[in-house]
Design a protein around this motif. Structure first.
Motif, PDB file in Angstrom:
ATOM      1  N   ASN B  42       0.820  -1.216   0.000  1.00 53.69           N
ATOM      2  CA  ASN B  42       0.000   0.000   0.000  1.00 53.69           C
ATOM      3  C   ASN B  42       0.854   1.266   0.000  1.00 53.69           C
ATOM      4  O   ASN B  42       0.356   2.344   0.296  1.00 53.69           O
ATOM      5  N   THR B  45       5.849   5.327  -4.701  1.00 53.30           N
ATOM      6  CA  THR B  45       6.368   6.669  -4.954  1.00 53.30           C
ATOM      7  C   THR B  45       5.724   7.217  -6.211  1.00 53.30           C
ATOM      8  O   THR B  45       5.693   6.559  -7.250  1.00 53.30           O
ATOM      9  N   SER B  58       7.587  11.669  -4.816  1.00 55.60           N
ATOM     10  CA  SER B  58       7.111  11.781  -3.436  1.00 55.60           C
ATOM     11  C   SER B  58       6.431  10.489  -2.998  1.00 55.60           C
ATOM     12  O   SER B  58       5.756   9.823  -3.775  1.00 55.60           O
ATOM     13  N   PHE B  59       6.644  10.165  -1.743  1.00 63.68           N
ATOM     14  CA  PHE B  59       6.087   8.954  -1.143  1.00 63.68           C
ATOM     15  C   PHE B  59       4.579   9.107  -0.941  1.00 63.68           C
ATOM     16  O   PHE B  59       4.119  10.152  -0.504  1.00 63.68           O
ATOM     17  N   VAL B  60       3.834   8.059  -1.267  1.00 69.14           N
ATOM     18  CA  VAL B  60       2.382   8.073  -1.061  1.00 69.14           C
ATOM     19  C   VAL B  60       1.909   6.694  -0.583  1.00 69.14           C
ATOM     20  O   VAL B  60       2.561   5.679  -0.832  1.00 69.14           O
ATOM     21  N   ALA B  61       0.764   6.676   0.072  1.00 66.85           N
ATOM     22  CA  ALA B  61       0.026   5.432   0.298  1.00 66.85           C
ATOM     23  C   ALA B  61      -1.033   5.334  -0.797  1.00 66.85           C
ATOM     24  O   ALA B  61      -1.435   6.350  -1.377  1.00 66.85           O
ATOM     25  N   GLU B  78       2.973  19.413  -2.042  1.00 63.95           N
ATOM     26  CA  GLU B  78       3.504  19.677  -3.391  1.00 63.95           C
ATOM     27  C   GLU B  78       2.897  18.740  -4.434  1.00 63.95           C
ATOM     28  O   GLU B  78       2.490  19.168  -5.511  1.00 63.95           O
ATOM     29  N   ALA B 135      -4.884   4.052   8.413  1.00 59.87           N
ATOM     30  CA  ALA B 135      -4.873   5.349   9.086  1.00 59.87           C
ATOM     31  C   ALA B 135      -5.700   6.391   8.349  1.00 59.87           C
ATOM     32  O   ALA B 135      -5.774   7.539   8.785  1.00 59.87           O
ATOM     33  N   ILE B 138      -8.044   9.314   9.648  1.00 62.87           N
ATOM     34  CA  ILE B 138      -7.574  10.584  10.208  1.00 62.87           C
ATOM     35  C   ILE B 138      -7.800  11.737   9.240  1.00 62.87           C
ATOM     36  O   ILE B 138      -8.126  12.837   9.622  1.00 62.87           O
ATOM     37  N   PHE B 139      -7.633  11.494   7.949  1.00 57.91           N
ATOM     38  CA  PHE B 139      -7.601  12.625   7.011  1.00 57.91           C
ATOM     39  C   PHE B 139      -8.492  12.459   5.784  1.00 57.91           C
ATOM     40  O   PHE B 139      -8.625  13.374   4.993  1.00 57.91           O
ATOM     41  N   ASP B 141     -11.525  12.575   5.113  1.00 55.78           N
ATOM     42  CA  ASP B 141     -12.594  13.548   4.865  1.00 55.78           C
ATOM     43  C   ASP B 141     -12.198  14.980   5.197  1.00 55.78           C
ATOM     44  O   ASP B 141     -13.053  15.863   5.190  1.00 55.78           O
ATOM     45  N   PHE B 142     -10.907  15.206   5.469  1.00 53.10           N
ATOM     46  CA  PHE B 142     -10.459  16.585   5.632  1.00 53.10           C
ATOM     47  C   PHE B 142     -10.737  17.327   4.329  1.00 53.10           C
ATOM     48  O   PHE B 142     -10.545  16.786   3.229  1.00 53.10           O
ATOM     49  N   SER B 143     -11.179  18.582   4.447  1.00 48.29           N
ATOM     50  CA  SER B 143     -11.627  19.291   3.245  1.00 48.29           C
ATOM     51  C   SER B 143     -10.488  19.628   2.293  1.00 48.29           C
ATOM     52  O   SER B 143     -10.727  19.928   1.128  1.00 48.29           O
ATOM     53  N   ASP B 144      -9.254  19.582   2.751  1.00 50.43           N
ATOM     54  CA  ASP B 144      -8.163  19.912   1.832  1.00 50.43           C
ATOM     55  C   ASP B 144      -7.517  18.670   1.223  1.00 50.43           C
ATOM     56  O   ASP B 144      -6.509  18.771   0.544  1.00 50.43           O
ATOM     57  N   PHE B 145      -8.087  17.492   1.461  1.00 43.06           N
ATOM     58  CA  PHE B 145      -7.574  16.272   0.828  1.00 43.06           C
ATOM     59  C   PHE B 145      -8.457  15.894  -0.355  1.00 43.06           C
ATOM     60  O   PHE B 145      -9.683  15.997  -0.281  1.00 43.06           O
TER      61      PHE B 145
END
Lengths: 270, 270
Positions: B42, B45, B58-61, B78, B135, B138-139, B141-145
């Motif tokens: 999961n 890059t 950049s590293f991502v899940a 970025e 995880a 945590i984020f 549904d954050f509006s900036d994601f």
């Protein structure tokens, strides 16, 4: 230090604030973190540009010349052709982590221009790559493989959730890898297994959490310890600093003992 | 299968050729290998383009929707800004490996265009990401994601030294992950520890190496086994195929036993 201000819809975890100002909260700079992560492994992902300017991510092994990544790639491979066509490149490096959540890991991006070293710099780059990549003898002198060095112009460091910063190429070049890093994982296991009382005392005296019940060490560097602190108010993250910056891993034990003694001698006023 | 034709300066290792034509040397296609590697982890890059068209690693899940990677990245980061500015992207994924040589690992690059899914596809992408990244709560549904799906147009697979191939986006979409993959590591350990005679018999009867002294299993997939074969002529790499393609991991034991019986019943004519 940590911000989770990401348009929080309301159910993000919150952490109890410190009850006292933490003492000695010095941390490694972003440049120092980046040099430490770059020195911790020999595998990374390279981003290059295809002939049509598309971004191309590919796995590579690397060595380090100072802090500059050294690559040895086949001219026949897509990333080799890409570098020959456009020297713009960046490299993502992820620090090894025992956390099952990949996003808790520390990682960096080093961005700049790749160049083919010449003369003594080429010799040094060749040695750096061969030392870092044991299998390099198989292909290092194949005529279709080329040594590339990444001149680092811009650095981005992400230290897990909510910890991130940037550095310039100059800051990165001037920084050094943390000499404690190779000993950190073993020290963390030892402290958590055998010295939980010392960690709790540090968090109470110096971490800003006099109501600490249990403290778990989650990181160690030349400047101090990262602690996960369990209090009646909830779980928080604290930092306790060594009394001076460590210059070698063999100073780690004495510095931790000294910090413990200071913590026990200075219990917090409740 | 394996080529090391890289302008060899003369000291590259050479392998003894088979003495008989191997039987049943079917292997997974590049598209199938790629789907299997994508399904195995999961973390990856991402390569995107900065506002100046520079490549940014950049590293991502990630999660998977069918074979399409699903990302959830901050618009403030970025790579989030990059995707919003130019949808061209690629993702490098490296399979877990127990080999100390990073270049022996299997890896893929998936390249294409990222898009923001809508309606039911967005719901499915959200579930795929949440399932793959524990995880994410945590984020997510954050509006900036923002959720992004990578439409895969081009696939490159590298299976360690000298094994590599490409696939189209259509081939990748039509392939399936190998159902044996989650059981492979355990089976390899078991076969090497407890059944070295069976492996040697397979290599002699079906792998093309009737002069095998010792065979070590280095890989298993739904089509067969990869063997490292030690002969008086040197070390070589052989392939032995199952009699039919496996459809689930619980067929693995019976298929291996059947192959062993066939090998013992059909010793090579020296």
């Amino acid at each position: 230090v940590t911000t989770r201000d990401h348009g929080d819809p309301g159910d993000a975890p919150s952490t109890p604030p410190p009850l006292q100002p933490p003492a000695g909260s010095a941390r490694p700079s972003a440049a120092e973190q980046a040099r430490t992560i770059a020195a911790s492994t020999n595998a990374a992902t390279l981003a290059t540009l295809t002939v049509t300017g598309d971004p191309w991510a590919s796995f590579v092994a690397y060595g380090l010349l100072g802090g500059k990544p050294v690559l040895c790639v086949s001219n026949l491979a897509e990333h080799g052709r890409n570098l020959a066509g456009d020297p713009r490149a960046s490299l993502s490096i992820v620090a090894a982590s025992s956390d099952s959540d990949p996003l808790a890991s520390s990682r960096i991006t080093l961005a700049g221009l790749a160049f083919q070293p010449s003369d003594t710099e080429r010799d040094a780059a060749r040695v750096a790559y061969a030392n870092a990549v044991p299998a390099a003898g198989i292909f290092l002198d194949f005529s279709d493989f080329t040594l590339w060095v990444l001149g680092v112009q811009r650095v981005r460091w992400v230290g897990g959730y909510g910890r991130m910063d940037s550095a310039t190429g100059e800051q990165y070049a001037a920084a050094t890898p943390d000499p404690i890093a190779p000993a950190a994982a073993g020290a963390i296991v030892h402290l958590n297994a055998d010295h939980p009382d010392a960690l709790a005392a540090m968090a109470r005296a110096f971490g800003g959490y006099p109501d600490t019940d249990v403290a778990v060490c989650t990181g160690i560097d030349r400047h101090g310890l990262d602690l996960r602190v369990h209090t009646p108010r909830g779980i928080a993250y604290a930092r306790v600093g060594f009394q001076e910056r460590l210059e070698s891993a063999d100073q780690l034990r004495a510095a931790t003992v000294k910090l413990t003694h200071a913590a026990v001698a200075n219990p917090p006023v409740a």
